[in-house]
Write a protein that holds these residues in place. Structure first.
Motif, PDB file in Angstrom:
ATOM      1  N   GLY A 184      55.272  52.845 136.633  1.00 34.40           N
ATOM      2  CA  GLY A 184      54.415  52.299 137.688  1.00 34.40           C
ATOM      3  C   GLY A 184      53.056  52.944 137.774  1.00 34.40           C
ATOM      4  N   LYS A 232      54.575  41.713 134.167  1.00 35.64           N
ATOM      5  CA  LYS A 232      54.519  41.154 135.514  1.00 35.64           C
ATOM      6  C   LYS A 232      55.078  42.167 136.504  1.00 35.64           C
ATOM      7  N   THR A 233      54.672  42.026 137.757  1.00 36.88           N
ATOM      8  CA  THR A 233      55.150  42.928 138.805  1.00 36.88           C
ATOM      9  C   THR A 233      56.649  42.727 139.018  1.00 36.88           C
ATOM     10  N   THR A 235      60.180  44.187 141.334  1.00 34.04           N
ATOM     11  CA  THR A 235      60.620  44.853 142.555  1.00 34.04           C
ATOM     12  C   THR A 235      62.007  45.434 142.338  1.00 34.04           C
ATOM     13  N   GLU A 241      57.993  48.163 144.607  1.00 40.48           N
ATOM     14  CA  GLU A 241      57.309  47.422 143.548  1.00 40.48           C
ATOM     15  C   GLU A 241      56.723  48.322 142.468  1.00 40.48           C
ATOM     16  N   GLU A 243      53.805  47.521 139.600  1.00 43.37           N
ATOM     17  CA  GLU A 243      52.832  46.466 139.377  1.00 43.37           C
ATOM     18  C   GLU A 243      52.621  46.151 137.901  1.00 43.37           C
ATOM     19  N   ALA A 244      52.294  44.881 137.654  1.00 43.90           N
ATOM     20  CA  ALA A 244      51.941  44.437 136.310  1.00 43.90           C
ATOM     21  C   ALA A 244      50.786  45.281 135.771  1.00 43.90           C
ATOM     22  N   THR A 246      50.980  48.333 134.761  1.00 46.55           N
ATOM     23  CA  THR A 246      51.325  49.757 134.805  1.00 46.55           C
ATOM     24  C   THR A 246      52.461  50.035 133.817  1.00 46.55           C
TER      25      THR A 246
END
Length: 357
Positions: A184, A232-233, A235, A241, A243-244, A246
């Motif tokens: 992330g 893509k992000t 969860t 979350e 994020e996309a 990362t």
């Protein structure tokens, strides 16, 4: 019955309490905690057993050791406090205890560890007559004794490869997941666990142990690291979350070079979501597995999946690592004072366990 103390009640300590309680030759004699909120709580509740064991946690390690327990499972963290962990372990060894622990990476192969780590242990053994066996939670048996045993089934051996393949969304340690390994985080973030020489510091000892068992000479230890971003992000259930863009997956190898080639390899493939880096090795099912591959003739591959605390495979890996340590206590108590490694301590059945809850 061997009076046994569990020091620490995190992921490893919880499993250790359960393992000691279930062992027919051990008796849980005390639990040491660092968190003041846990002081006074029953060990069974802390271990997630949903029933009390009649042993309450204390923050006074000195008082527990003064009662001269025969064994200590040291499960407190040593990742960011290795010298403090060494001091704690040395105190328990000096009190005459058999100590087993996964907490100090450098002591997997104590014969090649820095003197500032080993000297306090040797002094404690000489003064108190205790002993120490350190094995990892990665798990240690998957990177030392299991591959060594498997080589005994081969006619020729080209490469010994040990893999850990995991979905970290099941690993409920957000600080470790997000900051230690960098899930992330931006792709230019340097995760401490992947910094140059850190993987070798953690797993190099196990490379050397396998080489020792095979009478092979390690010329050098090399590292490779690969990282992939999330497309893509996603969860997660416990950590929110990611994020996309990362970091979503990492793959690294610690390679023992023999005759110019990587012949002994410890590889980790870790994701925050199974859809990231789908071309990398995958577990057969669920969140993760440990795998050993002997490339040679014949080619031999074995994959181990373990679950604990429900269907948590991260907890299952911890529990098998704890099993290796706790089940070694009886042998260590018979073996006498000393500083032991994974090749010294046999993996053997524990009589009287069949059918125990």
């Amino acid at each position: 019955m061997i009076a046994t103390v569990v020091w620490g009640t995190g992921n490893v300590g919880r499993a250790a309490i359960r393992a000691v309680e279930a062992h027919p030759g051990l008796k849980l004699a005390g639990v040491v905690v660092n968190n003041p909120d846990k002081v006074g709580k029953d060990a069974g509740i802390l271990a997630g057993l949903h029933h009390e064991l009649g042993v309450t946690a204390t923050g006074d390690a000195d008082a527990v050791l003064a009662a001269s327990p025969r064994a200590v499972v040291y499960a407190a963290s040593g990742e960011v406090r290795p010298l403090e962990a060494i001091a704690d372990i040395a105190k328990a060894v000096k009190a005459g205890a058999v100590v087993v622990s996964p907490s100090v990476y450098a002591l997997y192969d104590h014969r090649n560890a820095p003197k500032e780590f080993t000297d306090p242990i040797h002094e404690a053994i000489a003064q108190g007559g205790g002993s120490l066996f350190v094995s990892g939670v990665d798990p240690g048996w998957g990177n030392d004794i299991l591959p060594v045993l498997m080589t005994g089934l081969a006619s020729t051996i080209d490469v010994v490869r040990c893999q850990e393949i995991f979905d970290y969304s099941t690993y409920e340690q957000p600080d470790s997941v997000r900051y230690l390994v960098g899930m992330g985080q931006p792709m230019d973030y340097q995760p401490p666990m992947l910094a140059p020489m850190v993987p070798s510091m953690v797993w190099g000892g196990q490379i050397r142990l396998i080489a020792k068992a095979l009478n092979a000479e390690i010329q050098e230890i090399k590292e490779t690291v690969d990282r992939r971003p999330l497309e893509k992000t996603v969860t997660t259930r416990t950590m929110g979350e990611f994020e996309a863009g990362t970091q979503g997956a990492i793959r690294f190898e610690v390679q023992g070079i023999v005759e110019g080639e990587p012949r002994i390899v410890i590889e980790h493939v870790t994701r925050i979501h199974p859809g990231c880096a789908p071309d990398w090795p995958q577990p057969p099912s669920g969140a993760g597995a440990h795998r050993v591959i002997i490339e040679g003739r014949p080619r031999i591959e074995i994959t181990v999946e373990a679950t604990d605390e429900g269907e948590n495979r991260s907890a299952g890996g911890n529990a098998t690592a704890v099993g290796r340590l706790v089940n070694a206590i009886g042998w260590l108590a018979e073996a006498g004072p000393g500083f032991y490694d994974a090749l010294d301590v046999p993996l053997r059945p524990v009589t009287g366990k069949l059918g125990r809850k």
